[in-house]
Write a protein that holds these residues in place. Structure first.
Motif, PDB file in Angstrom:
ATOM      1  N   ARG A  19       0.836  -1.210   0.000  1.00 19.43           N
ATOM      2  CA  ARG A  19       0.000   0.000   0.000  1.00 19.43           C
ATOM      3  C   ARG A  19       0.862   1.248   0.000  1.00 19.43           C
ATOM      4  O   ARG A  19       0.559   2.225  -0.699  1.00 19.43           O
ATOM      5  CB  ARG A  19      -0.936  -0.005   1.204  1.00 19.43           C
ATOM      6  CG  ARG A  19      -2.122  -0.941   1.088  1.00 19.43           C
ATOM      7  CD  ARG A  19      -3.204  -0.591   2.102  1.00 19.43           C
ATOM      8  NE  ARG A  19      -2.699  -0.623   3.469  1.00 19.43           N
ATOM      9  CZ  ARG A  19      -2.803  -1.658   4.289  1.00 19.43           C
ATOM     10  NH1 ARG A  19      -3.384  -2.769   3.865  1.00 19.43           N
ATOM     11  NH2 ARG A  19      -2.331  -1.606   5.515  1.00 19.43           N
ATOM     12  N   ARG A  20       1.931   1.245   0.783  1.00 16.68           N
ATOM     13  CA  ARG A  20       2.805   2.419   0.842  1.00 16.68           C
ATOM     14  C   ARG A  20       3.550   2.622  -0.479  1.00 16.68           C
ATOM     15  O   ARG A  20       3.601   3.734  -1.008  1.00 16.68           O
ATOM     16  CB  ARG A  20       3.799   2.279   1.995  1.00 16.68           C
ATOM     17  CG  ARG A  20       3.181   2.512   3.364  1.00 16.68           C
ATOM     18  CD  ARG A  20       2.699   3.950   3.511  1.00 16.68           C
ATOM     19  NE  ARG A  20       2.194   4.218   4.855  1.00 16.68           N
ATOM     20  CZ  ARG A  20       1.750   5.415   5.273  1.00 16.68           C
ATOM     21  NH1 ARG A  20       1.754   6.436   4.416  1.00 16.68           N
ATOM     22  NH2 ARG A  20       1.304   5.573   6.494  1.00 16.68           N
ATOM     23  N   LEU A  21       4.133   1.563  -1.025  1.00 18.41           N
ATOM     24  CA  LEU A  21       4.876   1.709  -2.276  1.00 18.41           C
ATOM     25  C   LEU A  21       3.967   2.124  -3.426  1.00 18.41           C
ATOM     26  O   LEU A  21       4.405   2.831  -4.349  1.00 18.41           O
ATOM     27  CB  LEU A  21       5.592   0.403  -2.616  1.00 18.41           C
ATOM     28  CG  LEU A  21       6.761   0.015  -1.708  1.00 18.41           C
ATOM     29  CD1 LEU A  21       7.340  -1.329  -2.143  1.00 18.41           C
ATOM     30  CD2 LEU A  21       7.854   1.084  -1.716  1.00 18.41           C
ATOM     31  N   ALA A  22       2.701   1.712  -3.370  1.00 12.69           N
ATOM     32  CA  ALA A  22       1.758   2.085  -4.434  1.00 12.69           C
ATOM     33  C   ALA A  22       1.536   3.596  -4.491  1.00 12.69           C
ATOM     34  O   ALA A  22       1.088   4.104  -5.527  1.00 12.69           O
ATOM     35  CB  ALA A  22       0.428   1.370  -4.233  1.00 12.69           C
ATOM     36  N   GLU A  23       1.859   4.306  -3.420  1.00 15.06           N
ATOM     37  CA  GLU A  23       1.752   5.769  -3.437  1.00 15.06           C
ATOM     38  C   GLU A  23       2.693   6.385  -4.471  1.00 15.06           C
ATOM     39  O   GLU A  23       2.495   7.531  -4.892  1.00 15.06           O
ATOM     40  CB  GLU A  23       2.062   6.331  -2.050  1.00 15.06           C
ATOM     41  CG  GLU A  23       1.054   5.939  -0.979  1.00 15.06           C
ATOM     42  CD  GLU A  23       1.442   6.449   0.407  1.00 15.06           C
ATOM     43  OE1 GLU A  23       2.317   7.349   0.483  1.00 15.06           O
ATOM     44  OE2 GLU A  23       0.889   5.954   1.402  1.00 15.06           O
ATOM     45  N   LEU A  24       3.712   5.635  -4.882  1.00 13.24           N
ATOM     46  CA  LEU A  24       4.651   6.125  -5.883  1.00 13.24           C
ATOM     47  C   LEU A  24       4.124   5.947  -7.308  1.00 13.24           C
ATOM     48  O   LEU A  24       4.706   6.484  -8.248  1.00 13.24           O
ATOM     49  CB  LEU A  24       5.988   5.390  -5.754  1.00 13.24           C
ATOM     50  CG  LEU A  24       6.715   5.549  -4.419  1.00 13.24           C
ATOM     51  CD1 LEU A  24       7.904   4.593  -4.354  1.00 13.24           C
ATOM     52  CD2 LEU A  24       7.165   6.983  -4.223  1.00 13.24           C
ATOM     53  N   GLY A  25       3.053   5.189  -7.479  1.00 11.93           N
ATOM     54  CA  GLY A  25       2.488   4.946  -8.797  1.00 11.93           C
ATOM     55  C   GLY A  25       2.091   6.236  -9.482  1.00 11.93           C
ATOM     56  O   GLY A  25       1.389   7.065  -8.899  1.00 11.93           O
ATOM     57  N   GLY A  26       2.553   6.431 -10.719  1.00  9.60           N
ATOM     58  CA  GLY A  26       2.250   7.633 -11.472  1.00  9.60           C
ATOM     59  C   GLY A  26       3.181   8.791 -11.195  1.00  9.60           C
ATOM     60  O   GLY A  26       3.086   9.824 -11.864  1.00  9.60           O
TER      61      GLY A  26
END
Length: 294
Positions: free
Chosen positions: A72-79
């Motif tokens: 969930r935290r790493l997905a904040e970097l998506g885009g």
């Protein structure tokens, strides 16, 4: 099991926001609970410019909580247009706090491995590879398979010091003991390395549930023979489960079709695409949608 992101086929992306260089990628993730586990404690994210696998550990559902927190935290970097090592460090530290809150008091604690790649900010096209634990990143290029990450495990330390051979490591009683993790109320310390971003490259990011069941020769065979990233990821997971499936199995496969004007014509032709169709392609500069799946 938590998934963030989506599979992508022949997506064109700008390598850096301040560069005219364009790259073309396909990617796909697959996971399976295996034959012996009751729950799937692996999680993964496929949200360019970040791709990662987390393999949770701990009593009851603690491992699932830990891997979910990291993804969930790493997905904040998506885009994001750029991702720095300090961004990953910060989010993994936040994930440790999340794990402590979400898992609560557990007898064995809660933690997870994490490994993955993201597009680098270097001028020369490259990936930033990061790793904590014994999940792995491999590169398959021009018929050769290379393990990019180094396991943080007791048996890897014994191999490095010459105490045991790689063959002995496969049956060592401490084969599952890792020396670094995200969680357990400790600061996460990733290893980072740079890997050239090259047309024709195929990357594999996987949990140890896959490498327990498939040898390097087997991994190389399936990466070499499957025509697409999605087929490769699904086949690798399926084969690992069919071999024994003693653990959860997760794989992400990334294909690099083009870097600037350099095109991997082999992958183009095997996909049945006319080279003329690749002239003047549109560049995808929109943020990647990051749906959720629990």
């Amino acid at each position: 099991m938590t998934v963030r992101g989506e599979n992508g086929s022949r997506r064109r992306l700008r390598y850096r926001p301040d560069s005219e260089l364009e790259i073309e990628l396909s990617w796909a993730g697959a996971t399976d609970v295996g034959r012996r586990r009751e729950t799937n404690q692996d999680s993964y994210v496929t949200a360019p410019p970040i791709f990662a696998v987390a393999d949770g550990m701990g009593g009851h559902s603690a491992g699932e909580v830990a891997s979910a927190a990291v993804v969930r935290r790493l997905a904040e970097l998506g885009g994001n247009e750029t991702v720095l090592e300090t961004d990953i460090d910060s989010l993994l530290s936040d994930a440790v706090d999340d794990i402590e809150l979400d898992a609560g008091e557990t007898e064995l604690g809660a933690g997870t491995t994490v490994t993955g790649v993201c597009l680098s900010t270097s001028e020369a096209p490259s990936w930033t590879v990061f790793n904590i634990g014994d999940s792995r990143v491999y590169q398959y290029f021009k018929g050769a398979l290379s393990q990019i990450t180094v396991d943080h495990s007791v048996v890897q330390h014994l191999i490095d010091t010459g105490a045991i051979t790689e063959e002995e490591a496969e049956t060592h009683p401490h084969a599952n003991v890792i020396t670094r993790a995200v969680g357990f109320n400790e600061a996460p310390i990733p290893d980072y390395t740079s890997l050239a971003l090259i047309a024709g490259q195929r990357l594999l990011i996987c949990s140890d549930g896959l490498t327990k069941e498939l040898t390097d020769i087997g991994i190389q065979h399936f990466l070499a023979t499957q025509p697409t990233a999605e087929a490769a990821a699904r086949t690798l997971v399926q084969q690992a489960v069919e071999n024994a499936g003693r653990d959860n199995v997760t794989a992400i496969v990334i294909d690099v079709h083009a870097v600037g004007d350099v095109i991997d014509t082999g992958s183009v032709e095997s996909a049945g695409i006319d080279l003329a169709e690749l002239e003047d392609p549109e560049v995808d500069t929109e943020p990647v949608r990051v749906p959720t799946a629990e």
